[in-house]
Design an enzyme around this catalytic site. Sequence first.
Site, PDB file in Angstrom:
ATOM      1  N   LYS A  12       0.845  -1.209   0.000  1.00 11.25           N
ATOM      2  CA  LYS A  12       0.000   0.000   0.000  1.00 11.25           C
ATOM      3  C   LYS A  12       0.883   1.264   0.000  1.00 11.25           C
ATOM      4  O   LYS A  12       1.961   1.241  -0.587  1.00 11.25           O
ATOM      5  CB  LYS A  12      -1.004  -0.053   1.157  1.00 11.25           C
ATOM      6  CG  LYS A  12      -1.828  -1.361   1.110  1.00 11.25           C
ATOM      7  CD  LYS A  12      -3.031  -1.374   1.996  1.00 11.25           C
ATOM      8  CE  LYS A  12      -3.766  -2.708   1.843  1.00 11.25           C
ATOM      9  NZ  LYS A  12      -4.978  -2.811   2.614  1.00 11.25           N
ATOM     10  N   HIS A  96      -8.511  -2.651  -6.263  1.00 10.50           N
ATOM     11  CA  HIS A  96      -8.487  -2.790  -4.802  1.00 10.50           C
ATOM     12  C   HIS A  96      -9.635  -1.980  -4.190  1.00 10.50           C
ATOM     13  O   HIS A  96      -9.956  -0.883  -4.676  1.00 10.50           O
ATOM     14  CB  HIS A  96      -7.141  -2.325  -4.251  1.00 10.50           C
ATOM     15  CG  HIS A  96      -6.967  -2.720  -2.815  1.00 10.50           C
ATOM     16  ND1 HIS A  96      -7.558  -2.034  -1.798  1.00 10.50           N
ATOM     17  CD2 HIS A  96      -6.313  -3.764  -2.249  1.00 10.50           C
ATOM     18  CE1 HIS A  96      -7.261  -2.624  -0.641  1.00 10.50           C
ATOM     19  NE2 HIS A  96      -6.512  -3.680  -0.897  1.00 10.50           N
ATOM     20  N   GLU A  98      -9.815  -0.169  -1.700  1.00 13.79           N
ATOM     21  CA  GLU A  98      -9.483   1.192  -1.273  1.00 13.79           C
ATOM     22  C   GLU A  98      -9.619   2.161  -2.451  1.00 13.79           C
ATOM     23  O   GLU A  98     -10.076   3.293  -2.283  1.00 13.79           O
ATOM     24  CB  GLU A  98      -8.063   1.211  -0.670  1.00 13.79           C
ATOM     25  CG  GLU A  98      -8.076   0.583   0.723  1.00 13.79           C
ATOM     26  CD  GLU A  98      -6.788  -0.099   1.134  1.00 13.79           C
ATOM     27  OE1 GLU A  98      -5.759   0.067   0.471  1.00 13.79           O
ATOM     28  OE2 GLU A  98      -6.830  -0.824   2.153  1.00 13.79           O
ATOM     29  N   GLU A 166     -11.474 -10.045  -1.328  1.00  9.76           N
ATOM     30  CA  GLU A 166     -11.090  -9.293  -0.137  1.00  9.76           C
ATOM     31  C   GLU A 166     -12.319  -8.614   0.455  1.00  9.76           C
ATOM     32  O   GLU A 166     -12.698  -7.505   0.010  1.00  9.76           O
ATOM     33  CB  GLU A 166     -10.068  -8.217  -0.499  1.00  9.76           C
ATOM     34  CG  GLU A 166      -8.807  -8.755  -1.140  1.00  9.76           C
ATOM     35  CD  GLU A 166      -7.649  -7.798  -0.950  1.00  9.76           C
ATOM     36  OE1 GLU A 166      -6.684  -8.200  -0.314  1.00  9.76           O
ATOM     37  OE2 GLU A 166      -7.737  -6.656  -1.406  1.00  9.76           O
ATOM     38  N   GLY A 172      -7.560  -4.646   7.031  1.00 11.43           N
ATOM     39  CA  GLY A 172      -6.931  -3.750   7.996  1.00 11.43           C
ATOM     40  C   GLY A 172      -7.662  -3.646   9.315  1.00 11.43           C
ATOM     41  O   GLY A 172      -7.377  -2.749  10.113  1.00 11.43           O
ATOM     42  N   SER A 212      -6.783  -9.059   6.664  1.00  6.77           N
ATOM     43  CA  SER A 212      -6.259  -9.399   7.991  1.00  6.77           C
ATOM     44  C   SER A 212      -5.604 -10.781   8.061  1.00  6.77           C
ATOM     45  O   SER A 212      -5.648 -11.440   9.103  1.00  6.77           O
ATOM     46  CB  SER A 212      -7.355  -9.250   9.055  1.00  6.77           C
ATOM     47  OG  SER A 212      -7.762  -7.895   9.153  1.00  6.77           O
TER      48      SER A 212
HETATM   49  O1  G3H Z   1      -4.472  -5.902  -0.393  1.00 10.58           O
HETATM   50  C1  G3H Z   1      -4.492  -6.328   0.769  1.00 10.58           C
HETATM   51  C2  G3H Z   1      -5.661  -6.205   1.580  1.00 10.58           C
HETATM   52  O2  G3H Z   1      -6.200  -4.924   1.516  1.00 10.58           O
HETATM   53  C3  G3H Z   1      -5.523  -6.751   2.947  1.00 10.58           C
HETATM   54  O3  G3H Z   1      -4.964  -5.833   3.853  1.00 10.58           O
HETATM   55  O4  G3H Z   1      -3.944  -7.609   5.262  1.00 10.58           O
HETATM   56  O5  G3H Z   1      -3.901  -5.217   5.973  1.00 10.58           O
HETATM   57  O6  G3H Z   1      -6.044  -6.509   5.988  1.00 10.58           O
HETATM   58  P1  G3H Z   1      -4.708  -6.302   5.356  1.00 10.58           P
END
Ligand code: G3H
Length: 249
Positions: A12, A96, A98, A166, A172, A212
């Site tokens: 990220k 993604h 986000e 996801e 997160g 997560s």
């Molecule tokens: O791209 C990865 C995901 O958004 C997962 O993020 O492992 O921090 O929950 P995370």
Amino acid sequence: MARKFFVGGNWKCNGTTEEVKKIVTTLNEAEVPSHDVVEVVVSPPFVFLTLVKSLLRSDFHVASQNCWVSKGGAFTGEVSAEMLVNLGIPWVIIGHSERRALLNESNEFVGDKVAYALSQGLKVIACIGETLEQRESGSTMAVVAAQTKAIADKVTNWDNVVLAYEPVWAIGTGKVATPAQAQEVHCELRKWLNQNVGADIAASVRIIYGGSVNGANCKELAGQPDVDGFLVGGASLKPEFVDIIKSAT
Ligand code: G3H
């Protein structure tokens, strides 16, 4: 056809040059299953892509976290698929949650991006997933099917696509999907692909889970028959990412 386990690390918008070098050193020194068993791809921010590519062991690969939807040109701030190819970056993450939420990327826009990136020779990690509100209202499958359909409408060759399920509520938050919850959606997605795209593609496309994932919960998730790997956020910045890679075996 056996589906090779896939572990992606999405860094990220994190890291300094020194931090990035430290993560790469940890990965380079790690003893992990061979490339025949697990495919590992890490995705640093754009500005660190070439640094990571130059330092990273050759059996791991690099992904961009995004690219522009069409040929480059007058699109200030964007990075084109052609540029990634020019730099030797083989993978890109598209769609993604986000970006879908914060930058209003629609299903159709994501489908167009996936198709354009593939047309330029990139391999794509295409992300889908429902919000908590959508899950609680019972529309999880309708949401992920619509997101997948928007990709399927534009893509004919799925050889270079990995589908990342996801759930937004798990990203997160430390609130990982249970192995049963992940397996249920992955299995339904494979059925959807079977019915709407084709049996061969349904059998061969890797569907990975993200949200997560950490060193403690990865093994049980990896044991689910339709979970073909992970897209890891927070834990991919830490040494425990190596444990997640090892969950392939
Ligand atoms: O791209 C990865 C995901 O958004 C997962 O993020 O492992 O921090 O929950 P995370």
